[in-house]
Design a protein around this motif. Structure first.
Motif, mmCIF file in Angstrom:
data_model
loop_
_atom_site.group_PDB
_atom_site.id
_atom_site.type_symbol
_atom_site.label_atom_id
_atom_site.label_comp_id
_atom_site.label_asym_id
_atom_site.label_seq_id
_atom_site.Cartn_x
_atom_site.Cartn_y
_atom_site.Cartn_z
ATOM 1 N N ALA A 69 0.820 -1.154 -0.010
ATOM 2 C CA ALA A 69 -0.047 0.230 0.118
ATOM 3 C C ALA A 69 0.632 1.285 -0.100
ATOM 4 O O ALA A 69 2.141 0.876 0.246
ATOM 5 C CB ALA A 69 -1.044 0.042 1.274
ATOM 6 N N ARG A 70 0.171 2.612 -0.242
ATOM 7 C CA ARG A 70 0.867 3.770 -0.186
ATOM 8 C C ARG A 70 -0.108 4.653 0.226
ATOM 9 O O ARG A 70 -1.316 4.685 0.215
ATOM 10 C CB ARG A 70 1.537 3.778 -1.649
ATOM 11 C CG ARG A 70 0.407 4.287 -2.876
ATOM 12 C CD ARG A 70 0.799 4.488 -4.019
ATOM 13 N NE ARG A 70 1.539 6.016 -3.699
ATOM 14 C CZ ARG A 70 2.321 6.569 -4.761
ATOM 15 N NH1 ARG A 70 2.246 6.143 -5.865
ATOM 16 N NH2 ARG A 70 2.757 7.825 -4.534
ATOM 17 N N ASP A 71 0.797 5.960 0.725
ATOM 18 C CA ASP A 71 0.188 7.214 1.207
ATOM 19 C C ASP A 71 0.830 8.384 0.779
ATOM 20 O O ASP A 71 2.001 8.295 1.657
ATOM 21 C CB ASP A 71 -0.300 7.186 2.648
ATOM 22 C CG ASP A 71 -1.028 8.418 3.140
ATOM 23 O OD1 ASP A 71 -1.468 9.268 2.340
ATOM 24 O OD2 ASP A 71 -0.845 8.792 4.154
ATOM 25 N N GLY A 72 0.798 8.991 -0.242
ATOM 26 C CA GLY A 72 1.656 10.192 -0.366
ATOM 27 C C GLY A 72 2.802 9.641 -0.629
ATOM 28 O O GLY A 72 3.245 8.992 -1.669
ATOM 29 N N GLU A 73 3.746 10.141 0.113
ATOM 30 C CA GLU A 73 5.233 10.035 0.166
ATOM 31 C C GLU A 73 5.511 8.952 0.654
ATOM 32 O O GLU A 73 6.900 8.286 0.625
ATOM 33 C CB GLU A 73 6.221 11.086 0.567
ATOM 34 C CG GLU A 73 6.428 10.975 2.096
ATOM 35 C CD GLU A 73 5.261 11.542 2.943
ATOM 36 O OE1 GLU A 73 5.685 11.842 4.088
ATOM 37 O OE2 GLU A 73 4.347 12.040 2.380
ATOM 38 N N LEU A 74 4.851 8.030 1.327
ATOM 39 C CA LEU A 74 5.201 6.859 2.052
ATOM 40 C C LEU A 74 4.709 5.503 1.286
ATOM 41 O O LEU A 74 3.401 5.314 0.741
ATOM 42 C CB LEU A 74 4.482 6.903 3.361
ATOM 43 C CG LEU A 74 4.906 8.029 4.293
ATOM 44 C CD1 LEU A 74 4.067 7.828 5.674
ATOM 45 C CD2 LEU A 74 6.399 7.762 4.698
ATOM 46 N N ASN A 75 5.560 4.551 1.358
ATOM 47 C CA ASN A 75 5.085 3.402 0.996
ATOM 48 C C ASN A 75 5.285 2.272 2.253
ATOM 49 O O ASN A 75 5.835 2.194 3.138
ATOM 50 C CB ASN A 75 6.155 2.718 -0.286
ATOM 51 C CG ASN A 75 6.008 3.488 -1.448
ATOM 52 O OD1 ASN A 75 4.894 4.146 -1.661
ATOM 53 N ND2 ASN A 75 7.034 3.683 -2.223
ATOM 54 N N THR A 108 8.667 3.205 3.746
ATOM 55 C CA THR A 108 9.628 3.855 3.047
ATOM 56 C C THR A 108 9.244 5.050 2.568
ATOM 57 O O THR A 108 8.090 5.076 2.302
ATOM 58 C CB THR A 108 10.317 2.984 2.144
ATOM 59 O OG1 THR A 108 9.168 2.495 1.212
ATOM 60 C CG2 THR A 108 11.054 1.791 2.493
ATOM 61 N N ALA A 109 9.884 6.076 2.778
ATOM 62 C CA ALA A 109 9.450 7.219 2.490
ATOM 63 C C ALA A 109 10.324 7.793 0.835
ATOM 64 O O ALA A 109 11.498 7.473 0.965
ATOM 65 C CB ALA A 109 9.760 8.511 3.175
ATOM 66 N N LYS A 110 9.633 8.582 0.174
ATOM 67 C CA LYS A 110 10.316 8.833 -1.046
ATOM 68 C C LYS A 110 10.747 10.287 -1.182
ATOM 69 O O LYS A 110 10.104 11.166 -0.661
ATOM 70 C CB LYS A 110 9.172 8.755 -2.223
ATOM 71 C CG LYS A 110 8.700 7.345 -2.656
ATOM 72 C CD LYS A 110 7.789 6.970 -3.702
ATOM 73 C CE LYS A 110 6.444 8.011 -3.127
ATOM 74 N NZ LYS A 110 5.355 7.679 -4.401
ATOM 75 N N GLY A 111 11.644 10.537 -1.855
ATOM 76 C CA GLY A 111 12.138 12.191 -2.045
ATOM 77 C C GLY A 111 12.906 12.723 -0.983
ATOM 78 O O GLY A 111 13.238 12.005 -0.143
ATOM 79 N N THR A 112 12.756 13.878 -0.864
ATOM 80 C CA THR A 112 13.546 14.867 0.404
ATOM 81 C C THR A 112 12.302 14.788 1.391
ATOM 82 O O THR A 112 11.226 15.732 1.037
ATOM 83 C CB THR A 112 13.738 16.075 0.002
ATOM 84 O OG1 THR A 112 15.049 15.778 -1.110
ATOM 85 C CG2 THR A 112 14.725 16.684 1.021
ATOM 86 N N VAL A 113 12.450 14.475 2.736
ATOM 87 C CA VAL A 113 11.638 14.570 3.679
ATOM 88 C C VAL A 113 12.127 15.144 4.920
ATOM 89 O O VAL A 113 13.569 15.041 5.005
ATOM 90 C CB VAL A 113 11.148 12.927 3.928
ATOM 91 C CG1 VAL A 113 10.395 12.547 2.904
ATOM 92 C CG2 VAL A 113 12.078 11.816 4.514
#
Length: 214
Positions: A69-75, A108-113
């Protein structure tokens, strides 16, 4: 009896409504939280009111279970096991059973967080399954559940959750094999701490769940 049962269900839904309007973050789906929490409370209330057995697990089995599953920048990739389905009652063409799920998830977070770019959680959730016949011997299932979770990083991605202890709300629509060997469906999971401590940036994961009998 029917009117009393209805009042009992309404009281459960009313309590769920009070929980659902607790602010987690502005973009949280309160409607889905209401269905997950309200559906769980109302289902347990219906079972207790009708004197449904809680330990009728003669045909219960272990299943492996996975959620992507995913939510915004989070998987999220979550895996674990579930034990059930213990039969409780039949009502209007539907059957109700319960199953307990224990899952470990990798975030896991995507991009710059602003926070950690990865974390993991452990959740133990009693799941309730409302089923009715669908097609070809298969069954349609509505799945709801609420349980405790522990999160390794309270600040993950751009979400600051304040506490490691969280509540995990579950809502799913599944297709179940006629023999109960597998279930597959669309799943939604909300994680927040019910404002035990703020800020309480909730996470709403949406994805696919798959379970297979061992």
């Amino acid at each position: 009896m029917q009117s009393q049962t209805s009042r009992f269900l309404l009281s459960g839904v009313a309590l769920a409504a009070a929980l659902a309007v607790t602010p987690a973050r502005a973009e949280s789906s309160n409607a889905l939280r209401f269905l997950a929490v309200g559906g769980s409370l109302a289902s347990w209330a219906t079972a207790f009111w009708n004197g449904a057995p809680l330990t009728d697990c003669a045909n219960a089995r272990w299943q492996t279970r996975a959620l992507l599953a995913r939510d915004g920048e989070l998987n999220l990739l979550s895996a674990g096991a579930a034990y059930g389905d213990c039969q409780m009652l039949s009502m209007g063409g539907w059957t109700l059973s319960h199953q307990t799920s224990a899952m470990v998830g990798r975030w896991t977070a995507k991009g710059t967080v602003s926070g950690a770019d990865s974390a993991w959680d452990v959740a133990v959730v009693p799941l309730l399954h409302w089923q009715r016949p669908a097609f070809g011997g298969h069954r349609m299932e509505v799945e709801v559940g609420v349980g405790p979770a522990w999160l390794s990083e309270p600040h993950i991605g751009d979400r600051y959750k304040s506490t490691q202890f969280q509540f995990s709300d579950h809502l799913g629509v599944n297709l179940v094999d006629g023999s109960g060997r597998w279930r597959v469906g669309l799943h939604w999971r909300h994680i927040s701490n019910l404002d035990i401590q703020t800020p309480n940036n909730g996470v709403d994961y949406a994805g696919v769940v798959l379970a297979w009998t061992l």
